[in-house]
Design a protein around this motif. Sequence first.
Motif, mmCIF file in Angstrom:
data_model
loop_
_atom_site.group_PDB
_atom_site.id
_atom_site.type_symbol
_atom_site.label_atom_id
_atom_site.label_comp_id
_atom_site.label_asym_id
_atom_site.label_seq_id
_atom_site.Cartn_x
_atom_site.Cartn_y
_atom_site.Cartn_z
ATOM 1 N N VAL A 162 24.540 64.485 70.079
ATOM 2 C CA VAL A 162 24.457 63.195 69.398
ATOM 3 C C VAL A 162 24.215 63.409 67.909
ATOM 4 O O VAL A 162 23.313 64.145 67.513
ATOM 5 C CB VAL A 162 23.342 62.320 70.011
ATOM 6 C CG1 VAL A 162 23.101 61.070 69.167
ATOM 7 C CG2 VAL A 162 23.693 61.942 71.443
ATOM 8 N N LYS A 163 25.007 62.753 67.090
ATOM 9 C CA LYS A 163 24.888 62.869 65.636
ATOM 10 C C LYS A 163 24.379 61.590 64.974
ATOM 11 O O LYS A 163 23.959 61.612 63.814
ATOM 12 C CB LYS A 163 26.248 63.220 65.025
ATOM 13 C CG LYS A 163 26.818 64.549 65.487
ATOM 14 C CD LYS A 163 25.947 65.711 65.063
ATOM 15 C CE LYS A 163 26.578 67.041 65.419
ATOM 16 N NZ LYS A 163 25.670 68.187 65.104
ATOM 17 N N ARG A 164 24.425 60.491 65.693
ATOM 18 C CA ARG A 164 23.987 59.220 65.121
ATOM 19 C C ARG A 164 23.337 58.410 66.228
ATOM 20 O O ARG A 164 23.942 58.191 67.279
ATOM 21 C CB ARG A 164 25.200 58.489 64.544
ATOM 22 C CG ARG A 164 24.893 57.235 63.750
ATOM 23 C CD ARG A 164 26.180 56.667 63.168
ATOM 24 N NE ARG A 164 25.952 55.391 62.526
ATOM 25 C CZ ARG A 164 26.862 54.424 62.458
ATOM 26 N NH1 ARG A 164 28.061 54.594 63.002
ATOM 27 N NH2 ARG A 164 26.583 53.289 61.858
ATOM 28 N N MET A 165 22.116 57.972 66.001
ATOM 29 C CA MET A 165 21.407 57.249 67.050
ATOM 30 C C MET A 165 20.462 56.210 66.478
ATOM 31 O O MET A 165 19.929 56.366 65.374
ATOM 32 C CB MET A 165 20.625 58.215 67.939
ATOM 33 C CG MET A 165 19.379 58.805 67.305
ATOM 34 S SD MET A 165 18.459 59.904 68.436
ATOM 35 C CE MET A 165 19.393 61.438 68.256
ATOM 36 N N GLU A 166 20.275 55.130 67.244
ATOM 37 C CA GLU A 166 19.213 54.175 66.950
ATOM 38 C C GLU A 166 17.913 54.776 67.443
ATOM 39 O O GLU A 166 17.792 55.123 68.618
ATOM 40 C CB GLU A 166 19.455 52.853 67.663
ATOM 41 C CG GLU A 166 20.569 52.015 67.102
ATOM 42 C CD GLU A 166 20.616 50.641 67.742
ATOM 43 O OE1 GLU A 166 19.933 50.421 68.764
ATOM 44 O OE2 GLU A 166 21.331 49.788 67.225
ATOM 45 N N ALA A 167 16.927 54.893 66.557
ATOM 46 C CA ALA A 167 15.678 55.548 66.933
ATOM 47 C C ALA A 167 14.458 54.666 66.735
ATOM 48 O O ALA A 167 13.369 55.006 67.207
ATOM 49 C CB ALA A 167 15.498 56.831 66.130
ATOM 50 N N GLY A 227 17.470 52.607 61.864
ATOM 51 C CA GLY A 227 16.360 51.709 62.134
ATOM 52 C C GLY A 227 16.842 50.264 62.113
ATOM 53 O O GLY A 227 17.651 49.885 61.265
ATOM 54 N N LEU A 228 16.354 49.463 63.035
ATOM 55 C CA LEU A 228 16.735 48.055 63.124
ATOM 56 C C LEU A 228 15.778 47.200 62.307
ATOM 57 O O LEU A 228 14.562 47.412 62.326
ATOM 58 C CB LEU A 228 16.700 47.594 64.581
ATOM 59 C CG LEU A 228 17.147 46.158 64.838
ATOM 60 C CD1 LEU A 228 18.662 46.074 64.856
ATOM 61 C CD2 LEU A 228 16.579 45.643 66.155
ATOM 62 N N ALA A 229 16.334 46.203 61.597
ATOM 63 C CA ALA A 229 15.514 45.268 60.826
ATOM 64 C C ALA A 229 16.066 43.857 60.996
ATOM 65 O O ALA A 229 17.283 43.658 61.035
ATOM 66 C CB ALA A 229 15.507 45.650 59.357
ATOM 67 N N LYS A 262 10.587 42.283 55.572
ATOM 68 C CA LYS A 262 9.509 43.212 55.907
ATOM 69 C C LYS A 262 10.036 44.367 56.741
ATOM 70 O O LYS A 262 9.695 45.535 56.504
ATOM 71 C CB LYS A 262 8.395 42.470 56.657
ATOM 72 C CG LYS A 262 7.183 43.343 56.965
ATOM 73 C CD LYS A 262 6.070 42.533 57.612
ATOM 74 C CE LYS A 262 4.855 43.407 57.895
ATOM 75 N NZ LYS A 262 3.743 42.627 58.512
ATOM 76 N N GLY A 263 10.870 44.043 57.731
ATOM 77 C CA GLY A 263 11.447 45.095 58.559
ATOM 78 C C GLY A 263 12.319 46.035 57.754
ATOM 79 O O GLY A 263 12.297 47.256 57.958
ATOM 80 N N GLU A 310 19.839 55.076 57.922
ATOM 81 C CA GLU A 310 20.663 53.872 57.895
ATOM 82 C C GLU A 310 19.811 52.733 58.432
ATOM 83 O O GLU A 310 18.961 52.937 59.314
ATOM 84 C CB GLU A 310 21.899 54.063 58.768
ATOM 85 C CG GLU A 310 22.784 52.849 58.931
ATOM 86 C CD GLU A 310 23.890 53.060 59.959
ATOM 87 O OE1 GLU A 310 24.374 52.057 60.525
ATOM 88 O OE2 GLU A 310 24.255 54.231 60.215
ATOM 89 N N VAL A 311 20.024 51.543 57.896
ATOM 90 C CA VAL A 311 19.337 50.361 58.431
ATOM 91 C C VAL A 311 20.386 49.428 59.006
ATOM 92 O O VAL A 311 21.408 49.144 58.381
ATOM 93 C CB VAL A 311 18.512 49.636 57.347
ATOM 94 C CG1 VAL A 311 17.786 48.442 57.968
ATOM 95 C CG2 VAL A 311 17.501 50.585 56.711
ATOM 96 N N ASN A 312 20.125 48.967 60.210
ATOM 97 C CA ASN A 312 21.009 48.018 60.876
ATOM 98 C C ASN A 312 20.330 46.652 60.903
ATOM 99 O O ASN A 312 19.249 46.493 61.475
ATOM 100 C CB ASN A 312 21.323 48.482 62.296
ATOM 101 C CG ASN A 312 22.357 47.604 62.969
ATOM 102 O OD1 ASN A 312 23.350 47.223 62.352
ATOM 103 N ND2 ASN A 312 22.137 47.281 64.226
#
Length: 300
Positions: free
Chosen positions: A40-45, A77-79, A83-84, A95-97
Amino acid sequence: MTRKIEIVEVGPRDGLQNDPVLMPTDVKIEFVERLIDAGVKRMEAASFVHPKLVPAMADSAEVMQRVPRVDGVKYIGLALNEKGMRRALDSRCDEVNYVMVASPGFGLKNQNATPQQTADLFDQIAVLAHDDGVPVSVTVSVAFGDPFDGEVDPKTLGELAGRAKAAGAVEFALGDTIGVADPWAVRRALDIVKAQSGDMRIRMHFHNTRNTAMANIYAAIEAGVDVIDASVGGIGGCPFAPAATGNVATEDVVYMLDRAGIETGLDLDKLIETAKWLETDGLKHPVESALSKAGGFAQV
């Protein structure tokens, strides 16, 4: 030339956020390490939302402090708000999603905002990521149907894609949050979104609630999409959508693509091992994926 599809692994975030088991931080790190070992090279963590709303993500800042920083591996990271966004950037997410919403019923219950209000907020906070030189992507939740409002007009998806592009998003994802999409709806939505997306990459996020996720992925790939979300074991689901069960399983998707000669860069055997590890050690309950039970191509 062999076609390549990028799989974005969402297990450590979307996979865990609605699970009845709160995975300890140490185990989350092992989960991430196993995924990296599988290619895996890209993941939501991480997810930077209020911990009272999503307790499983309360340790996201610590997770981001401890994840292996490996060349070529990107953590998302999810925002949902300013604030998120700031917390995700402070935590060194690669990266921010950000999440827009396609329908007011779900949006008001989940983010206290309508579709247009989520787009307006993205206009305001995307600049924070731009200033830090961090790519920002957009996922549209309930893109194919809202549990409170019903059908979603795909024209809304086109409008949101245009707003995301104008605000500097590098990627735009359609999220089938409650698992109601079908292959024909996928093609209709993509026709409209592509007309507004310009050079933004398009990503698809399917839940397998009604057993249509694999067919939807096939339809999306045939329509030219080359980025697909998936979750090892098929774990996950949205805590704010009634009866929204898990994501499509990474190993199931990789098996299908391997059989088609499509490259993903992921090790199927190690993905299956990780799904079985989730059952025995990680979450200690059964997972939904087919490959975790059947294995790869049958050997005589």
